[in-house]
Design an enzyme around this catalytic site. Sequence first.
Site, PDB file in Angstrom:
ATOM      1  N   ASP A 138       1.148  -1.443   0.121  1.00 46.09           N
ATOM      2  CA  ASP A 138       0.201  -0.070   0.280  1.00 46.09           C
ATOM      3  C   ASP A 138       0.817   1.152  -0.127  1.00 46.09           C
ATOM      4  O   ASP A 138       1.130   1.536   1.103  1.00 46.09           O
ATOM      5  CB  ASP A 138      -0.821   0.438   0.945  1.00 46.09           C
ATOM      6  N   LYS A 187     -10.189   0.144  -2.391  1.00 47.19           N
ATOM      7  CA  LYS A 187     -10.573   0.561  -0.952  1.00 47.19           C
ATOM      8  C   LYS A 187     -10.616   1.623   0.118  1.00 47.19           C
ATOM      9  O   LYS A 187     -10.226   2.220  -0.527  1.00 47.19           O
ATOM     10  CB  LYS A 187      -9.063  -0.257  -0.372  1.00 47.19           C
ATOM     11  N   LYS A 199      -7.112   3.593  -2.911  1.00 43.39           N
ATOM     12  CA  LYS A 199      -7.345   3.336  -1.931  1.00 43.39           C
ATOM     13  C   LYS A 199      -6.976   5.021  -0.839  1.00 43.39           C
ATOM     14  O   LYS A 199      -6.849   5.601  -1.337  1.00 43.39           O
ATOM     15  CB  LYS A 199      -6.157   2.642  -0.570  1.00 43.39           C
TER      16      LYS A 199
END
Length: 248
Positions: free
Chosen positions: A99, A207, A173
Amino acid sequence: MKINQFLDATYLKTASQANITEEENQQNVVDLINEAILYNYKLVMIRAKYIPLAKEMLLKANVDVLIGTVIDFPEGNSSKEIKLEEAQKAIALEADELDFVVNYTAFKEGKINLVKAEVFAATKLGLENNKVVKWIIEVAALTSEEIITITQLIKEVVLTNFDENAAKKVFVKSSTGFYKTENNLPNGATFETMKLIAENAKPLQIKAAGGVRDYGTALKMITLGVDRIGTSSAKEICTKQEGNNAGY
């Protein structure tokens, strides 16, 4: 619906951030991993230094819980080279998912080519090593228009440079959960921001992270098109379900 398989159970504080000893901080990670084993979460999201510990525990328990870690976290303003170096170390530790915090500061300053270059290079590195790549855009630092633009930028880089299967392994995300906002405004995912991301990221995955703490919120996020939820409240989401819904 098995909501546990949407959850990235998260603990990313350092000992100093938590104001505890390193031993106590490691115990928090151990507790999270044990919880992930019990509830069969999709993934545990932890700092890279704890990846070997997590791998040992998950292997011993013989479960399919994945391990994710963060890159250039939480500011995201390091150079492309530093991002890649950090990612290489995480890959060597056998993290399953990476990430990255996108350089949203450079994006806001109009340095679009810099952002495109890091998204391309880091995504390429991750995909070549069969890793899932997520790009944290830090929605609390962006206007609605900027959320749309940076989401479209990431999608364009991925779809232009990689095959269609890559879209299934790249996420946009929402948040780090560490961004400091003024006047107690939300610093993570909101329904409004996730709707914007969903409308502009697909076919990439998305996400929601930051602020998703209960089953009802998690369920609504999923109905908006969210593919994964990053949360420090995974147990609460799984066990405190609304009505007669089965959560896992």
